[in-house]
Write a protein that holds these residues in place. Structure first.
Motif, PDB file in Angstrom:
ATOM      1  N   HIS A  83      25.984  74.774 -55.928  1.00  0.00           N
ATOM      2  CA  HIS A  83      24.600  74.322 -56.018  1.00  0.00           C
ATOM      3  C   HIS A  83      23.915  75.055 -57.164  1.00  0.00           C
ATOM      4  O   HIS A  83      24.492  75.967 -57.767  1.00  0.00           O
ATOM      5  N   THR A  84      22.682  74.672 -57.472  1.00  0.00           N
ATOM      6  CA  THR A  84      21.997  75.203 -58.637  1.00  0.00           C
ATOM      7  C   THR A  84      20.998  76.292 -58.286  1.00  0.00           C
ATOM      8  O   THR A  84      20.214  76.704 -59.132  1.00  0.00           O
ATOM      9  N   ARG A  85      21.031  76.788 -57.056  1.00  0.00           N
ATOM     10  CA  ARG A  85      20.166  77.892 -56.668  1.00  0.00           C
ATOM     11  C   ARG A  85      20.962  79.198 -56.673  1.00  0.00           C
ATOM     12  O   ARG A  85      22.173  79.219 -56.805  1.00  0.00           O
ATOM     13  N   ASP A 118      25.386  60.737 -61.046  1.00  0.00           N
ATOM     14  CA  ASP A 118      24.261  59.971 -60.506  1.00  0.00           C
ATOM     15  C   ASP A 118      22.986  60.442 -61.190  1.00  0.00           C
ATOM     16  O   ASP A 118      22.487  61.537 -60.939  1.00  0.00           O
ATOM     17  N   ARG A 119      22.456  59.626 -62.092  1.00  0.00           N
ATOM     18  CA  ARG A 119      21.261  60.022 -62.845  1.00  0.00           C
ATOM     19  C   ARG A 119      20.054  60.218 -61.942  1.00  0.00           C
ATOM     20  O   ARG A 119      19.155  60.997 -62.263  1.00  0.00           O
ATOM     21  N   ALA A 120      20.035  59.529 -60.815  1.00  0.00           N
ATOM     22  CA  ALA A 120      18.914  59.708 -59.890  1.00  0.00           C
ATOM     23  C   ALA A 120      18.982  61.063 -59.203  1.00  0.00           C
ATOM     24  O   ALA A 120      17.981  61.562 -58.677  1.00  0.00           O
ATOM     25  N   ASP A 121      20.175  61.666 -59.195  1.00  0.00           N
ATOM     26  CA  ASP A 121      20.393  62.916 -58.473  1.00  0.00           C
ATOM     27  C   ASP A 121      20.172  64.151 -59.338  1.00  0.00           C
ATOM     28  O   ASP A 121      19.809  65.212 -58.837  1.00  0.00           O
ATOM     29  N   ILE A 122      20.369  64.028 -60.655  1.00  0.00           N
ATOM     30  CA  ILE A 122      20.330  65.216 -61.500  1.00  0.00           C
ATOM     31  C   ILE A 122      18.939  65.841 -61.539  1.00  0.00           C
ATOM     32  O   ILE A 122      18.798  67.066 -61.627  1.00  0.00           O
ATOM     33  N   GLY A 123      17.887  65.019 -61.437  1.00  0.00           N
ATOM     34  CA  GLY A 123      16.539  65.574 -61.438  1.00  0.00           C
ATOM     35  C   GLY A 123      16.316  66.545 -60.298  1.00  0.00           C
ATOM     36  O   GLY A 123      15.672  67.585 -60.461  1.00  0.00           O
ATOM     37  N   LEU A 124      16.871  66.232 -59.123  1.00  0.00           N
ATOM     38  CA  LEU A 124      16.721  67.112 -57.965  1.00  0.00           C
ATOM     39  C   LEU A 124      17.438  68.434 -58.204  1.00  0.00           C
ATOM     40  O   LEU A 124      16.896  69.512 -57.906  1.00  0.00           O
ATOM     41  N   HIS A 125      18.656  68.382 -58.739  1.00  0.00           N
ATOM     42  CA  HIS A 125      19.395  69.624 -59.002  1.00  0.00           C
ATOM     43  C   HIS A 125      18.678  70.475 -60.053  1.00  0.00           C
ATOM     44  O   HIS A 125      18.594  71.703 -59.923  1.00  0.00           O
ATOM     45  N   VAL A 126      18.174  69.834 -61.093  1.00  0.00           N
ATOM     46  CA  VAL A 126      17.442  70.561 -62.126  1.00  0.00           C
ATOM     47  C   VAL A 126      16.192  71.194 -61.535  1.00  0.00           C
ATOM     48  O   VAL A 126      15.880  72.365 -61.806  1.00  0.00           O
ATOM     49  N   ALA A 127      15.456  70.432 -60.717  1.00  0.00           N
ATOM     50  CA  ALA A 127      14.232  70.954 -60.118  1.00  0.00           C
ATOM     51  C   ALA A 127      14.529  72.169 -59.241  1.00  0.00           C
ATOM     52  O   ALA A 127      13.779  73.160 -59.252  1.00  0.00           O
ATOM     53  N   GLU A 128      15.604  72.117 -58.464  1.00  0.00           N
ATOM     54  CA  GLU A 128      15.975  73.255 -57.624  1.00  0.00           C
ATOM     55  C   GLU A 128      16.334  74.470 -58.480  1.00  0.00           C
ATOM     56  O   GLU A 128      15.983  75.606 -58.147  1.00  0.00           O
ATOM     57  N   PHE A 129      17.038  74.228 -59.578  1.00  0.00           N
ATOM     58  CA  PHE A 129      17.402  75.303 -60.498  1.00  0.00           C
ATOM     59  C   PHE A 129      16.149  75.941 -61.096  1.00  0.00           C
ATOM     60  O   PHE A 129      16.033  77.173 -61.184  1.00  0.00           O
TER      61      PHE A 129
END
Length: 282
Positions: free
Chosen positions: A9-11, A25-36
């Motif tokens: 994960h990105t945390r 999944d381009r819809a998913d990368i925003g969530l991972h970036v936001a968590e990071f």
């Protein structure tokens, strides 16, 4: 202490971590970036999201996580579109980009933050051979900077748009990745006097990739020698050592492999490789 290996994960990434994150999944990368980014904010870092596309769309992609909106308002977080810098086919200025991030890190520290954290959607910067060469060189240079400064980075790549070979090379130059197939890592060493750190396994499936990555990364020599901190190298076969020898001789240098893997010294002695010297480490 730098993290090395597979991340899930990105945390929970530290102040010097550098991770290759692939997604489909381009819809998913925003969530991972936001968590990071949120993890960085919670650690007292200033954060930035960089990518190609409309700035409003990039911002919208990270607003799904609570806390990002307030940070964007007060300047602790920012979103930057690369559209204004150049087209998606641009070749990165490796040293110039490192200088830019070093300046941003200094500015963050001067403003009272504990460091600087960047997430970059970099797929469009590695689509062609010239782009990939420049970007892999940049990845190593920025990793060298990162190893000694409070700068953390996530490099995101869309694996539906890149070949497995390209993804393998990209993953290999990051201390951490979410790609399980990356057999070795070649990145900056925290130990003085070393050109790079080499870990993992070099076998029949990736020995050619290692030479390709070395050609593109171009680790700096120390005292006329290319010194690899390979204390965490667990395996290398004879063809891997032959490949390192050919690379060293093409660069008119000696490659010093400092490793705890006992087979490396025995194989190198048998082959009598002029470009490679193996130095055992405890």
């Amino acid at each position: 202490m730098r993290r090395s290996g597979i991340v899930q994960h990105t945390r929970d990434l530290g102040r010097h971590d550098h991770v290759c994150w692939s997604y489909d999944d381009r819809a998913d990368i925003g969530l991972h970036v936001a968590e990071f980014l949120l993890d960085g904010l919670e650690r007292g870092q200033r954060v930035r999201y960089v990518g190609y596309g409309n700035a409003e769309a990039l911002t919208e992609a990270v607003l799904a996580v609570d806390g990002i909106g307030a940070a964007l308002t007060d300047g602790a977080a920012e979103v930057t579109s690369l559209d204004a810098v150049g087209p998606g086919g641009a070749v990165i200025d490796a040293r110039g980009q490192v200088r830019s991030y070093a300046a941003a890190t200094d500015q963050a520290l001067a403003a009272g933050y504990r460091g600087f954290r960047v997430a970059t959607e970099a797929t469009s910067l590695v689509r062609g051979p010239e782009q990939l060469t420049a970007f892999l060189h940049y990845e190593h240079l920025v990793d060298q900077y990162m190893a000694g400064h409070p700068f953390t980075a996530l490099c995101a790549y869309d694996r539906t748009r890149l070949s497995e070979q390209v993804l393998e090379q990209l993953a290999s130059v990051h201390p951490s990745t979410n790609l399980p197939g990356a057999g070795f890592r070649l990145h900056a060493s925290a130990r003085p006097g070393h050109s790079a750190q080499l870990s993992g396994e070099i076998d029949m499936f990736n020995r050619d990739v290692l030479v390709q990555v070395l050609d593109r990364v171009r680790p700096p020599a120390h005292g006329g020698r290319l010194v690899l901190d390979a204390a965490d190298l667990t395996f290398i076969d004879h063809r891997g050592l032959i490949g390192l020898d050919a690379y060293a001789r093409s660069r008119d240098t000696t490659l010093v492999l400092r490793t705890a893997f006992p087979g490396a010294a025995r194989i190198a002695d048998l082959l009598d490789l002029p470009g490679v010297r193996v130095e055992p480490v405890a």
